[in-house]
Design a protein around this motif. Structure first.
Motif, PDB file in Angstrom:
ATOM      1  N   ASN A   1      -0.430  -4.996   0.973  1.00  0.00           N
ATOM      2  CA  ASN A   1       0.641  -3.996   1.086  1.00  0.00           C
ATOM      3  C   ASN A   1       1.689  -4.495   2.091  1.00  0.00           C
ATOM      4  OD1 ASN A   1       2.050  -1.619   0.587  1.00  0.00           O
ATOM      5  ND2 ASN A   1       0.984  -0.483   2.191  1.00  0.00           N
TER       6      ASN A   1
ATOM      7  N   THR B   1       7.939  -6.304  -2.317  1.00  0.00           N
ATOM      8  CA  THR B   1       7.942  -6.466  -0.858  1.00  0.00           C
ATOM      9  C   THR B   1       9.342  -6.191  -0.324  1.00  0.00           C
ATOM     10  OG1 THR B   1       6.204  -8.132  -1.069  1.00  0.00           O
ATOM     11  CG2 THR B   1       7.396  -8.057   1.025  1.00  0.00           C
TER      12      THR B   1
ATOM     13  N   ARG C   1       0.478  -7.646  -2.688  1.00  0.00           N
ATOM     14  CA  ARG C   1       0.066  -6.288  -3.057  1.00  0.00           C
ATOM     15  C   ARG C   1      -1.244  -5.907  -2.377  1.00  0.00           C
ATOM     16  NH1 ARG C   1       2.448  -7.037  -8.804  1.00  0.00           N
ATOM     17  NH2 ARG C   1       0.638  -8.362  -9.152  1.00  0.00           N
TER      18      ARG C   1
ATOM     19  N   ALA D   1       5.992  -8.061  -6.406  1.00  0.00           N
ATOM     20  CA  ALA D   1       5.180  -7.173  -5.569  1.00  0.00           C
ATOM     21  C   ALA D   1       5.965  -6.012  -4.975  1.00  0.00           C
ATOM     22  CB  ALA D   1       4.531  -7.986  -4.446  1.00  0.00           C
TER      23      ALA D   1
END
Length: 273
Positions: A120, A154, A117, A152
């Motif tokens: 990003n 992702t 996170r 997260a």
């Protein structure tokens, strides 16, 4: 568009063997490459003269940073777990960190997710469910990485692997000209890594094999020790033109990707969506 790409490995030198070319390629293309390692690899084999007066974990940490520099990494982080040893039987020293193979998956995944996170991250690499050749810490990377990506959010998770079909064919050919040591059984690879039909990404890294070779060479301790020739030592003996041909492809599996198409870039499914 530039992306943050996080490469998650169990020990120093794992990145050199499985993903170094991809890391160098993404860094050269302008992406932010972050290397995260679960342990310092302090249970690894190494000849005493290669370690010197320091601890193996300290030396391998320095080797990892040298490897990361060769590959163009922007950041290196350790999750802080202990190396579980080849059989996963290592126990925590009093007051010391938990061996990664016995770490709580949710706790470890949360640590990794915090980093994902923070960066990003668009891409996370882990290992296939077998952990490649079955090392308990590698199997844990698969589970922790998958859960961390869920936490997260992702978008792309690639499982670093090897084309098992190609590996077995190569071992059969090699056995005709090279007498494998008695303790080496090629049949153990029949269930290792991933079959060709499962592979979704076949990444051409031939232009980046000089960086990949430099990454391997940084791990001096892992080219020594043990009773047989170490994998890194054997690979570094390959002449450079043959090295480029032999190690110029890296393979990944992205779960949920429709079968029948093999992507040529690690971010392909992100940029095509």
């Amino acid at each position: 568009m530039r992306h943050a790409c996080v490469f998650f490995h169990a020990h120093p030198d794992d990145e050199a063997l499985l993903t170094a070319g991809t890391m160098a390629r993404l860094a050269a293309e302008g992406h932010r490459v972050v290397l995260v390692v679960a342990t310092a690899g302090e249970q690894g084999l190494a000849a005493p003269e290669a370690v010197g007066e320091g601890s193996l974990g300290t030396v391998r940490t320095a080797e990892l940073h040298a490897s990361a520099k060769a590959l163009g990494c922007a950041r290196v982080e350790f999750l802080g777990y202990a190396d579980s040893g080849l059989d996963g039987a290592a126990v925590a020293a009093p007051g010391g960190p938990t061996p990664f193979a016995s770490a709580d998956v949710e706790e470890a995944a949360t640590r990794l997710a915090d980093l994902l996170r923070e960066e990003n991250a668009s891409l996370l690499t882990t290992y296939d469910p077998a952990g490649g050749y079955g090392h308990p810490d590698h199997v844990r990377v698969h589970h922790v990485g998958a859960r961390a990506a869920e936490i997260a959010g992702t978008p792309v998770v690639l499982e670093a692997t090897v084309d098992r079909d190609l590996l077995l064919r190569g071992l059969r050919l090699a056995s005709k000209v090279y007498p494998f040591p008695p303790e080496f059984d090629p049949r153990t690879f029949e269930t290792a890594y991933s079959p060709r039909a499962a592979i979704t990404h076949k990444v051409d890294v031939r232009r980046y094999t000089p960086a990949k070779r430099q990454s391997m060479a940084a791990h001096v301790t892992q080219a020594t020790g043990g009773d047989s020739t170490r994998t890194l030592a054997a690979l570094l003996r390959i002449p450079r033109p043959l090295f480029r041909w032999t190690l110029g492809t890296e393979w990944y599996v992205q779960r949920g990707t429709p079968p029948g198409r093999v992507h040529r870039h690690p971010l392909a499914t992100l940029t095509e969506s």
